[in-house]
Design a protein around this motif. Structure first.
Motif, PDB file in Angstrom:
ATOM      1  N   LYS A   1     -10.105   9.616   3.763  1.00 35.54           N
ATOM      2  CA  LYS A   1     -10.994   8.464   3.578  1.00 35.54           C
ATOM      3  C   LYS A   1     -11.136   8.128   2.096  1.00 35.54           C
ATOM      4  O   LYS A   1     -11.072   6.969   1.708  1.00 35.54           O
ATOM      5  CB  LYS A   1     -12.359   8.783   4.197  1.00 35.54           C
ATOM      6  CG  LYS A   1     -13.268   7.610   4.319  1.00 35.54           C
ATOM      7  CD  LYS A   1     -14.521   7.995   5.089  1.00 35.54           C
ATOM      8  CE  LYS A   1     -15.366   6.786   5.379  1.00 35.54           C
ATOM      9  NZ  LYS A   1     -16.520   7.122   6.185  1.00 35.54           N
TER      10      LYS A   1
ATOM     11  N   GLN B   1       0.990   4.088  -2.803  1.00 33.15           N
ATOM     12  CA  GLN B   1       0.779   5.489  -2.441  1.00 33.15           C
ATOM     13  C   GLN B   1       1.922   6.355  -2.951  1.00 33.15           C
ATOM     14  O   GLN B   1       1.698   7.442  -3.459  1.00 33.15           O
ATOM     15  CB  GLN B   1       0.649   5.643  -0.931  1.00 33.15           C
ATOM     16  CG  GLN B   1      -0.643   5.118  -0.383  1.00 33.15           C
ATOM     17  CD  GLN B   1      -0.688   5.172   1.129  1.00 33.15           C
ATOM     18  OE1 GLN B   1       0.336   5.215   1.788  1.00 33.15           O
ATOM     19  NE2 GLN B   1      -1.882   5.147   1.673  1.00 33.15           N
TER      20      GLN B   1
ATOM     21  N   GLU C   1      -7.503   1.081  -2.001  1.00 38.07           N
ATOM     22  CA  GLU C   1      -8.153  -0.230  -1.934  1.00 38.07           C
ATOM     23  C   GLU C   1      -8.681  -0.640  -3.304  1.00 38.07           C
ATOM     24  O   GLU C   1      -8.563  -1.800  -3.692  1.00 38.07           O
ATOM     25  CB  GLU C   1      -9.289  -0.217  -0.910  1.00 38.07           C
ATOM     26  CG  GLU C   1      -8.805  -0.194   0.515  1.00 38.07           C
ATOM     27  CD  GLU C   1      -9.938  -0.104   1.518  1.00 38.07           C
ATOM     28  OE1 GLU C   1     -11.081   0.246   1.134  1.00 38.07           O
ATOM     29  OE2 GLU C   1      -9.678  -0.398   2.693  1.00 38.07           O
TER      30      GLU C   1
ATOM     31  N   HIS D   1      -7.928   6.564   0.822  1.00 34.42           N
ATOM     32  CA  HIS D   1      -7.819   5.163   1.254  1.00 34.42           C
ATOM     33  C   HIS D   1      -8.685   4.269   0.370  1.00 34.42           C
ATOM     34  O   HIS D   1      -8.259   3.190  -0.031  1.00 34.42           O
ATOM     35  CB  HIS D   1      -8.227   5.041   2.722  1.00 34.42           C
ATOM     36  CG  HIS D   1      -8.044   3.672   3.279  1.00 34.42           C
ATOM     37  ND1 HIS D   1      -6.795   3.116   3.484  1.00 34.42           N
ATOM     38  CD2 HIS D   1      -8.950   2.736   3.640  1.00 34.42           C
ATOM     39  CE1 HIS D   1      -6.951   1.892   3.963  1.00 34.42           C
ATOM     40  NE2 HIS D   1      -8.243   1.640   4.066  1.00 34.42           N
TER      41      HIS D   1
ATOM     42  N   THR E   1       0.830  -1.198   0.000  1.00 32.81           N
ATOM     43  CA  THR E   1       0.000   0.000   0.000  1.00 32.81           C
ATOM     44  C   THR E   1       0.864   1.248   0.000  1.00 32.81           C
ATOM     45  O   THR E   1       0.606   2.188  -0.754  1.00 32.81           O
ATOM     46  CB  THR E   1      -0.936   0.010   1.227  1.00 32.81           C
ATOM     47  OG1 THR E   1      -1.763  -1.150   1.172  1.00 32.81           O
ATOM     48  CG2 THR E   1      -1.792   1.253   1.265  1.00 32.81           C
TER      49      THR E   1
END
Length: 100
Positions: free
Chosen positions: A26, A14, A33, A29, A10
């Motif tokens: 949020k 990023q 995902e 994220h 992750t």
């Protein structure tokens, strides 16, 4: 291998992200995902084949379902960590379409 490696994947995704979205948010994220799900769906057959070949090479036997499942997540994480910037950007573009 477990959550730590997945977290590293992750982080690597990023760090390759070049959009204006705050990845700590949020929505950011969710975008990460979505990218992970896209990569997994697009590469699942390749990863499963790799696991089958590794097990057959190591044991000379057909793959047991339990062994396949045990190896799937670590193999997926390793696969994601090897993606180049272009592949991550392609996944990011598809993720943005999914989430919008």
């Amino acid at each position: 291998m477990g959550e730590g490696k997945w977290d590293q994947a992750t982080i690597d995704i990023q760090s390759s992200h070049q959009g204006g979205q705050d990845l700590g948010s949020k929505d950011g994220h969710r975008a990460i995902e979505a990218m992970q799900r896209i990569i997994e769906e697009e590469c699942k057959a390749e990863i499963l084949q790799q696991i089958h070949e590794e097990i057959e090479e190591e044991t000379g036997l057909k793959v047991a379902h339990k062994e396949l499942l045990r190896r799937y997540q670590p193999t997926m994480i390793a696969f994601m960590l090897q993606l180049d910037k272009k592949e991550l950007q392609d996944a990011q573009a598809k993720a943005e379409k999914w989430t919008n």
